[in-house]
Design a protein around this motif. Structure first.
Motif, PDB file in Angstrom:
ATOM      1  N   PRO A   1       0.873  -1.278   0.013  1.00  0.00           N
ATOM      2  CA  PRO A   1      -0.131   0.102   0.020  1.00  0.00           C
ATOM      3  C   PRO A   1       0.692   1.448  -0.215  1.00  0.00           C
ATOM      4  O   PRO A   1       1.725   1.435   0.881  1.00  0.00           O
ATOM      5  CB  PRO A   1      -0.611  -0.066   1.281  1.00  0.00           C
ATOM      6  N   PRO A   2       0.286   2.091  -0.780  1.00  0.00           N
ATOM      7  CA  PRO A   2       1.417   3.431  -0.973  1.00  0.00           C
ATOM      8  C   PRO A   2       0.961   4.496   0.116  1.00  0.00           C
ATOM      9  O   PRO A   2       0.399   5.583  -0.081  1.00  0.00           O
ATOM     10  CB  PRO A   2       1.051   4.144  -2.328  1.00  0.00           C
ATOM     11  N   LEU A   3       0.926   3.861   1.546  1.00  0.00           N
ATOM     12  CA  LEU A   3       0.258   4.762   2.700  1.00  0.00           C
ATOM     13  C   LEU A   3       1.598   4.613   3.732  1.00  0.00           C
ATOM     14  O   LEU A   3       2.065   3.461   3.771  1.00  0.00           O
ATOM     15  CB  LEU A   3      -0.960   4.111   3.190  1.00  0.00           C
ATOM     16  N   ARG A   4       1.575   5.565   4.393  1.00  0.00           N
ATOM     17  CA  ARG A   4       2.286   5.514   5.678  1.00  0.00           C
ATOM     18  C   ARG A   4       1.328   6.326   6.744  1.00  0.00           C
ATOM     19  O   ARG A   4       1.402   7.591   6.382  1.00  0.00           O
ATOM     20  CB  ARG A   4       3.585   6.090   5.562  1.00  0.00           C
ATOM     21  N   LEU A   5       0.963   5.740   7.670  1.00  0.00           N
ATOM     22  CA  LEU A   5       0.187   6.383   8.795  1.00  0.00           C
ATOM     23  C   LEU A   5       1.043   6.251  10.017  1.00  0.00           C
ATOM     24  O   LEU A   5       0.576   5.230  10.690  1.00  0.00           O
ATOM     25  CB  LEU A   5      -1.293   5.683   8.904  1.00  0.00           C
ATOM     26  N   GLY A   6       1.631   7.267  10.601  1.00  0.00           N
ATOM     27  CA  GLY A   6       2.253   7.160  11.743  1.00  0.00           C
ATOM     28  C   GLY A   6       3.915   7.335  11.354  1.00  0.00           C
ATOM     29  O   GLY A   6       4.476   8.219  11.488  1.00  0.00           O
ATOM     30  N   PRO A   7       4.736   6.249  10.819  1.00  0.00           N
ATOM     31  CA  PRO A   7       5.956   6.285  10.732  1.00  0.00           C
ATOM     32  C   PRO A   7       6.217   6.769   9.253  1.00  0.00           C
ATOM     33  O   PRO A   7       5.825   6.201   8.312  1.00  0.00           O
ATOM     34  CB  PRO A   7       6.451   4.873  10.849  1.00  0.00           C
ATOM     35  N   ALA A   8       6.953   7.898   9.234  1.00  0.00           N
ATOM     36  CA  ALA A   8       7.321   8.871   8.165  1.00  0.00           C
ATOM     37  C   ALA A   8       8.376   8.055   7.466  1.00  0.00           C
ATOM     38  O   ALA A   8       9.152   7.298   8.038  1.00  0.00           O
ATOM     39  CB  ALA A   8       7.629  10.044   8.176  1.00  0.00           C
ATOM     40  N   PRO A   9       8.648   8.050   6.151  1.00  0.00           N
ATOM     41  CA  PRO A   9       9.860   7.695   5.213  1.00  0.00           C
ATOM     42  C   PRO A   9      10.874   8.112   5.824  1.00  0.00           C
ATOM     43  O   PRO A   9      11.032   9.506   6.158  1.00  0.00           O
ATOM     44  CB  PRO A   9       9.397   7.722   3.889  1.00  0.00           C
ATOM     45  N   GLU A  10      12.250   7.575   5.750  1.00  0.00           N
ATOM     46  CA  GLU A  10      13.221   8.122   6.409  1.00  0.00           C
ATOM     47  C   GLU A  10      14.651   7.985   5.627  1.00  0.00           C
ATOM     48  O   GLU A  10      14.666   6.935   4.953  1.00  0.00           O
ATOM     49  CB  GLU A  10      13.725   7.244   7.714  1.00  0.00           C
ATOM     50  N   ILE A  11      15.537   8.861   5.879  1.00  0.00           N
ATOM     51  CA  ILE A  11      16.789   8.892   5.606  1.00  0.00           C
ATOM     52  C   ILE A  11      17.433   9.090   6.670  1.00  0.00           C
ATOM     53  O   ILE A  11      17.216   9.818   7.346  1.00  0.00           O
ATOM     54  CB  ILE A  11      17.091   9.792   4.403  1.00  0.00           C
ATOM     55  N   ALA A  12      18.593   7.978   7.217  1.00  0.00           N
ATOM     56  CA  ALA A  12      18.982   8.346   8.333  1.00  0.00           C
ATOM     57  C   ALA A  12      20.419   8.839   8.217  1.00  0.00           C
ATOM     58  O   ALA A  12      21.119   8.358   7.335  1.00  0.00           O
ATOM     59  CB  ALA A  12      18.986   7.017   9.291  1.00  0.00           C
ATOM     60  N   GLU A  13      20.906   9.786   9.058  1.00  0.00           N
ATOM     61  CA  GLU A  13      22.157  10.278   8.784  1.00  0.00           C
ATOM     62  C   GLU A  13      22.980  10.060  10.363  1.00  0.00           C
ATOM     63  O   GLU A  13      22.346  10.694  11.347  1.00  0.00           O
ATOM     64  CB  GLU A  13      21.988  11.862   8.685  1.00  0.00           C
ATOM     65  N   LEU A  14      23.864   9.187  10.477  1.00  0.00           N
ATOM     66  CA  LEU A  14      24.309   8.734  11.735  1.00  0.00           C
ATOM     67  C   LEU A  14      25.714   9.474  11.842  1.00  0.00           C
ATOM     68  O   LEU A  14      26.556   8.739  10.880  1.00  0.00           O
ATOM     69  CB  LEU A  14      24.301   7.268  11.763  1.00  0.00           C
ATOM     70  N   THR A  15      26.057  10.150  12.740  1.00  0.00           N
ATOM     71  CA  THR A  15      27.347  10.624  13.027  1.00  0.00           C
ATOM     72  C   THR A  15      28.133   9.959  13.856  1.00  0.00           C
ATOM     73  O   THR A  15      27.750   9.834  15.005  1.00  0.00           O
ATOM     74  CB  THR A  15      27.200  12.173  13.233  1.00  0.00           C
ATOM     75  N   LEU A  16      29.213   9.174  13.682  1.00  0.00           N
ATOM     76  CA  LEU A  16      30.060   8.373  14.668  1.00  0.00           C
ATOM     77  C   LEU A  16      31.102   9.289  15.263  1.00  0.00           C
ATOM     78  O   LEU A  16      31.737  10.038  14.560  1.00  0.00           O
ATOM     79  CB  LEU A  16      30.720   7.083  13.904  1.00  0.00           C
ATOM     80  N   VAL A  17      31.082   9.136  16.652  1.00  0.00           N
ATOM     81  CA  VAL A  17      32.099  10.163  17.331  1.00  0.00           C
ATOM     82  C   VAL A  17      32.960   9.081  18.090  1.00  0.00           C
ATOM     83  O   VAL A  17      32.479   8.309  18.740  1.00  0.00           O
ATOM     84  CB  VAL A  17      31.205  11.201  18.051  1.00  0.00           C
ATOM     85  N   THR A  18      33.979   9.742  18.524  1.00  0.00           N
ATOM     86  CA  THR A  18      34.915   9.066  19.299  1.00  0.00           C
ATOM     87  C   THR A  18      34.378   9.124  21.041  1.00  0.00           C
ATOM     88  O   THR A  18      33.791  10.263  21.031  1.00  0.00           O
ATOM     89  CB  THR A  18      36.211   9.619  19.334  1.00  0.00           C
ATOM     90  N   VAL A  19      34.371   8.198  21.422  1.00  0.00           N
ATOM     91  CA  VAL A  19      34.216   8.110  22.960  1.00  0.00           C
ATOM     92  C   VAL A  19      35.110   8.938  23.955  1.00  0.00           C
ATOM     93  O   VAL A  19      36.348   8.617  23.869  1.00  0.00           O
ATOM     94  CB  VAL A  19      34.106   6.735  23.702  1.00  0.00           C
ATOM     95  N   GLU A  20      34.639   9.953  24.640  1.00  0.00           N
ATOM     96  CA  GLU A  20      35.803  10.678  25.314  1.00  0.00           C
ATOM     97  C   GLU A  20      36.175  10.189  26.680  1.00  0.00           C
ATOM     98  O   GLU A  20      35.257   9.509  27.003  1.00  0.00           O
ATOM     99  CB  GLU A  20      35.242  12.103  25.599  1.00  0.00           C
TER     100      GLU A  20
END
Length: 412
Positions: free
Chosen positions: A393-412
């Protein structure tokens, strides 16, 4: 909602694989298939009748609505098997229109059914409390309320599904990440589902969104298509335009295996993406390294035994002391990772669509340990993507379509 039908669809596709390798099916298999089809159509027909009764029969609307309403529901029910049958025929404007009607109604049916059930439960409470005594007024009130809620909800769900994907930005601390990779930007797309209602023009828009984020790594985590290579080769061409400083990586999802998993892996490789089939690569920047590994879909071995998902094989020989990023279509692969005892710093998955259509996200938990977002599964950190496209179904009710941008950082 899409993933609730995964087991049935996988069985159907597995049967299709068997048909391709044998000249004819045993009579028992045909009989079981016909019985399964009959039971499914009977159940769907009964639920459509339930909706028609609640919305048009019980309220005793004046003519012509008392007749047109049930007829419309009956036609929508018929559109489901007709639309699915037409999906196997040569595409024409007529077959495409029938497919669109079937797909939209398949999703809208779930929304209508949920609303009608909720209205019935509320009416039982009101009647039990003695608040309402006029049965006809209550029936009409329920019908109007259901239509007033569901019709705008279906329109909203359609616009959301077909609209631009939402960029979700998440910062992930990674132990042992070298200074040279601090701030590494991994952009993930997943569950694109190019097929009957999503084409190359839509995919090019997604690729442009991804490239605009200037990623260091692009991760494509499966369910790229709903169709075979021959039918969709031109539609997936925009994937070749993805750009990332340290590479564009791809792993298969379950839907690729419904339509020729090995062929799709070869086609994606031809588009110059790095296909990870139980293997890994090591990327480096400014002296800091990261292992990027990928496994085939969790259920791939059920269709192609040689493609069984093997996290241990994927990470065999990976350098010690170097952080590990694992691409795996299904979140539950983390359970296999934990069982194999291979260390993984972050797993990127999809598959769930976030539930796609309310209220079906509550049922996804019956199959997957997490629905969306960053979570820890069996000691493995997993980011579960809501999906960039949609299934069915071309439907999304609640969860929107997503492109994830994950930024990896060092642990201080």
């Amino acid at each position: 909602m899409a993933e609730l039908s995964e087991s049935a669809e996988q069985a159907e596709q597995s049967e299709g694989h068997a048909r391709a390798s044998r000249p004819r099916l045993p009579a028992g298999v045909v009989l079981r298939w016909l019985m399964s089809l009959g039971i499914t159509l009977t159940a769907f027909g009964g639920l459509h009748a339930y909706i028609a009764v609640r919305l048009f029969v019980d309220p005793q609307w004046p003519a012509p609505w008392s007749v047109l309403g049930p007829v419309l529901v009956a036609l929508l029910f018929v559109s489901l098997p007709v639309g699915m049958f037409m999906s196997r025929r040569e595409p024409t404007p007529v077959t495409r229109a029938l497919q669109w009607i079937a797909f939209i109604w398949l999703g809208a049916f779930g929304i209508f059914l949920s609303a009608v059930v909720a209205a019935d439960l509320i009416s039982l409470v009101l009647q039990g409390a003695g608040v309402v005594h006029d049965a006809l007024a209550l029936a009409r009130g329920k019908a109007v309320a259901v239509l007033a809620v569901t019709l705008p909800a279906v329109v909203y769900a359609f616009v959301t599904a077909r609209g631009r994907a939402r960029v979700e930005r998440v910062t992930v601390p990674v132990a042992g990440l070298g200074a040279g990779l601090h701030g590494l930007k991994v952009v993930q797309i997943s569950d694109i589902h190019i097929g009957p209602t999503l084409d190359g023009r839509w995919l090019r828009r997604v690729v442009e969104q991804v490239n605009a984020l200037k990623p260091d790594i692009v991760a494509v985590t499966g369910d790229l298509v709903d169709g075979d290579v021959e039918s969709l080769r031109d539609e997936v061409k925009p994937l070749a335009e993805l750009r990332a400083a340290l590479g564009v990586f791809y792993v298969t999802g379950n839907h690729e295996y419904y339509h020729g998993g090995p062929a799709w892996a070869a086609e994606v490789a031809r588009l110059r993406l790095t296909v990870l089939q139980n293997e890994h690569r090591v990327v480096e920047r400014d002296g800091a390294r990261l292992t990027v590994a990928g496994v085939t879909d969790y259920n791939a071995g059920n269709i192609h035994p040689a493609h069984a998902s093997r996290p241990d094989v994927a990470l065999a020989g990976a350098p010690d002391g170097v952080p590990r990023l694992l691409l795996a279509h299904q979140p539950r692969t983390a359970l296999s990772v934990a069982h194999a005892g291979v260390p993984v710093d972050l797993q990127l998955s999809g598959h769930t669509h976030g539930g796609q259509v309310f209220p079906f996200m509550f049922f996804v938990k019956l199959q997957q340990p997490v629905i969306s977002g960053l979570a820890t599964i069996a000691g493995v950190r997993v980011y579960t993507h809501r999906g960039t496209g949609y299934w069915g179904p071309p439907l999304r009710l609640g969860p929107a379509p997503e492109i994830a941008e994950l930024t990896l950082v060092t642990v201080e």
